[in-house]
Motif scaffolding. Structure first.
Motif, PDB file in Angstrom:
ATOM      1  N   GLN A   5      -4.164  -1.912  -7.888  1.00 21.87           N
ATOM      2  CA  GLN A   5      -5.522  -1.791  -7.364  1.00 21.87           C
ATOM      3  C   GLN A   5      -5.716  -0.441  -6.669  1.00 21.87           C
ATOM      4  OE1 GLN A   5      -7.781  -4.256  -7.835  1.00 21.87           O
ATOM      5  NE2 GLN A   5      -6.191  -5.356  -8.940  1.00 21.87           N
ATOM      6  N   PRO A   6      -6.952   0.044  -6.664  1.00 25.83           N
ATOM      7  CA  PRO A   6      -7.231   1.253  -5.881  1.00 25.83           C
ATOM      8  C   PRO A   6      -7.227   0.931  -4.393  1.00 25.83           C
ATOM      9  CG  PRO A   6      -9.267   0.378  -6.761  1.00 25.83           C
ATOM     10  CD  PRO A   6      -8.154  -0.461  -7.338  1.00 25.83           C
ATOM     11  N   GLU A   7      -7.163   1.969  -3.602  1.00 24.29           N
ATOM     12  CA  GLU A   7      -7.320   1.861  -2.160  1.00 24.29           C
ATOM     13  C   GLU A   7      -8.394   2.858  -1.739  1.00 24.29           C
ATOM     14  OE1 GLU A   7      -6.505   0.226   0.522  1.00 24.29           O
ATOM     15  OE2 GLU A   7      -5.232  -1.260  -0.433  1.00 24.29           O
ATOM     16  N   LEU A   8      -8.710   2.883  -0.472  1.00 27.92           N
ATOM     17  CA  LEU A   8      -9.793   3.719   0.038  1.00 27.92           C
ATOM     18  C   LEU A   8      -9.628   5.192  -0.332  1.00 27.92           C
ATOM     19  CD1 LEU A   8     -12.355   3.831   1.937  1.00 27.92           C
ATOM     20  CD2 LEU A   8     -10.753   4.444   3.742  1.00 27.92           C
ATOM     21  N   LEU A   9      -8.417   5.694  -0.217  1.00 26.25           N
ATOM     22  CA  LEU A   9      -8.162   7.103  -0.487  1.00 26.25           C
ATOM     23  C   LEU A   9      -7.477   7.276  -1.835  1.00 26.25           C
ATOM     24  CD1 LEU A   9      -6.834   8.094   3.042  1.00 26.25           C
ATOM     25  CD2 LEU A   9      -9.173   8.325   2.158  1.00 26.25           C
ATOM     26  N   GLU A  16       0.872  -1.166   0.000  1.00 27.37           N
ATOM     27  CA  GLU A  16       0.000   0.000   0.000  1.00 27.37           C
ATOM     28  C   GLU A  16       0.912   1.220   0.000  1.00 27.37           C
ATOM     29  OE1 GLU A  16      -2.062  -0.830   3.586  1.00 27.37           O
ATOM     30  OE2 GLU A  16      -3.476  -2.191   2.632  1.00 27.37           O
ATOM     31  N   LEU A  17       0.850   1.979  -1.080  1.00 24.10           N
ATOM     32  CA  LEU A  17       1.802   3.069  -1.291  1.00 24.10           C
ATOM     33  C   LEU A  17       1.148   4.436  -1.210  1.00 24.10           C
ATOM     34  CD1 LEU A  17       3.497   1.411  -4.356  1.00 24.10           C
ATOM     35  CD2 LEU A  17       4.447   1.559  -2.053  1.00 24.10           C
ATOM     36  N   GLN A  18       1.927   5.396  -0.788  1.00 24.85           N
ATOM     37  CA  GLN A  18       1.493   6.786  -0.788  1.00 24.85           C
ATOM     38  C   GLN A  18       1.791   7.401  -2.153  1.00 24.85           C
ATOM     39  OE1 GLN A  18       3.292   8.945   2.467  1.00 24.85           O
ATOM     40  NE2 GLN A  18       2.973   7.237   3.867  1.00 24.85           N
ATOM     41  N   LEU A  19       0.911   8.255  -2.609  1.00 25.17           N
ATOM     42  CA  LEU A  19       1.140   9.073  -3.797  1.00 25.17           C
ATOM     43  C   LEU A  19       1.378  10.486  -3.280  1.00 25.17           C
ATOM     44  CD1 LEU A  19      -1.728   7.532  -5.903  1.00 25.17           C
ATOM     45  CD2 LEU A  19       0.733   7.205  -6.268  1.00 25.17           C
ATOM     46  N   VAL A  20       2.605  10.940  -3.407  1.00 26.19           N
ATOM     47  CA  VAL A  20       3.039  12.168  -2.738  1.00 26.19           C
ATOM     48  C   VAL A  20       3.390  13.252  -3.744  1.00 26.19           C
ATOM     49  CG1 VAL A  20       4.786  13.116  -1.160  1.00 26.19           C
ATOM     50  CG2 VAL A  20       3.939  10.785  -0.828  1.00 26.19           C
ATOM     51  N   ASP A  21       2.974  14.469  -3.449  1.00 26.65           N
ATOM     52  CA  ASP A  21       3.381  15.635  -4.229  1.00 26.65           C
ATOM     53  C   ASP A  21       4.847  15.910  -3.880  1.00 26.65           C
ATOM     54  OD1 ASP A  21       4.039  18.371  -4.820  1.00 26.65           O
ATOM     55  OD2 ASP A  21       1.904  18.792  -5.022  1.00 26.65           O
ATOM     56  N   PRO A  22       5.768  15.790  -4.849  1.00 26.70           N
ATOM     57  CA  PRO A  22       7.188  15.932  -4.524  1.00 26.70           C
ATOM     58  C   PRO A  22       7.598  17.346  -4.110  1.00 26.70           C
ATOM     59  CG  PRO A  22       6.891  15.697  -6.889  1.00 26.70           C
ATOM     60  CD  PRO A  22       5.544  15.506  -6.260  1.00 26.70           C
ATOM     61  N   ILE A  23       6.777  18.346  -4.410  1.00 20.68           N
ATOM     62  CA  ILE A  23       7.094  19.727  -4.032  1.00 20.68           C
ATOM     63  C   ILE A  23       6.498  20.062  -2.657  1.00 20.68           C
ATOM     64  CG2 ILE A  23       6.906  22.166  -4.694  1.00 20.68           C
ATOM     65  CD1 ILE A  23       8.390  20.613  -6.818  1.00 20.68           C
ATOM     66  N   GLN A  24       5.196  19.829  -2.505  1.00 21.43           N
ATOM     67  CA  GLN A  24       4.495  20.186  -1.271  1.00 21.43           C
ATOM     68  C   GLN A  24       4.655  19.130  -0.172  1.00 21.43           C
ATOM     69  OE1 GLN A  24       2.968  23.192  -0.963  1.00 21.43           O
ATOM     70  NE2 GLN A  24       3.691  23.612  -3.027  1.00 21.43           N
ATOM     71  N   SER A  76      -4.735   8.642  -7.782  1.00 21.21           N
ATOM     72  CA  SER A  76      -4.804   7.203  -8.060  1.00 21.21           C
ATOM     73  C   SER A  76      -5.784   6.875  -9.177  1.00 21.21           C
ATOM     74  CB  SER A  76      -5.147   6.404  -6.806  1.00 21.21           C
ATOM     75  OG  SER A  76      -6.420   6.744  -6.317  1.00 21.21           O
ATOM     76  N   ALA A  77      -6.915   7.569  -9.239  1.00 20.77           N
ATOM     77  CA  ALA A  77      -7.891   7.307 -10.310  1.00 20.77           C
ATOM     78  C   ALA A  77      -7.277   7.639 -11.671  1.00 20.77           C
ATOM     79  CB  ALA A  77      -9.175   8.101 -10.084  1.00 20.77           C
ATOM     80  N   ASP A  78      -6.513   8.720 -11.741  1.00 22.94           N
ATOM     81  CA  ASP A  78      -5.842   9.095 -12.988  1.00 22.94           C
ATOM     82  C   ASP A  78      -4.829   8.032 -13.405  1.00 22.94           C
ATOM     83  OD1 ASP A  78      -7.200  11.577 -13.062  1.00 22.94           O
ATOM     84  OD2 ASP A  78      -5.683  12.477 -11.764  1.00 22.94           O
TER      85      ASP A  78
END
Length: 139
Positions: free
Chosen positions: A45-49, A16-24, A31-33
């Motif tokens: 696979q998608p996750e809850l958030l 389960e991975l984080q999708l992080v803004d590398p600047i902020q 994830s949907a994109d």
């Protein structure tokens, strides 16, 4: 009791991975994109958030095969996440993310989970690794 030591019959893993803004530095709801861009894949696979995503290995015979699966998947996911202004991170939790700022993934099942569990589901800002071992029996 004495237990025989034997290798599992099969092994697999989920990240389960984080999708992080590398600047902020915050979680980025892309994830949907990413899933739309990559299409239907059995390892993604998608996750809850929307600021998280799950990568799965195939069911394999040994941990080296699992590592190879995950390495390939992470490279492809990383490249695609970068296209949407995000990077991937593997941490137990995000240090500054606030649950009230997060978007729920647009899947009815996830919205039902949040509706049913309210506060507990909304605070689900944890990320883990699950390793599954297939064995002959529960003994």
């Amino acid at each position: 009791p004495v237990f025989a030591r034997s290798a599992p019959l099969s092994v697999g893993a989920e990240l389960e991975l984080q999708l992080v803004d590398p600047i902020q530095g915050g979680l980025k709801s892309v994830s949907a994109d990413i899933l739309r861009e990559l299409g239907e894949l059995n390892w993604l696979q998608p996750e809850l958030l929307e600021g998280m995503i799950e990568v799965n290995s195939s069911v394999r015979q040994n941990i080296n095969e699992v590592e190879l699966d995950l390495s390939k998947a992470l490279k492809r996911l990383s490249t695609t996440a970068n296209q949407f202004g995000a990077t991937i991170a593997c941490l137990g939790t995000h240090p500054t993310a606030r649950f009230w700022d997060q978007s729920i993934f647009p899947l009815l099942r996830y919205h039902q989970i949040v509706e049913k569990n309210q506060y507990f589901a909304r605070r689900l800002l944890i990320f883990g690794m699950h390793v599954h071992l297939g064995v002959e029996s529960g003994n």
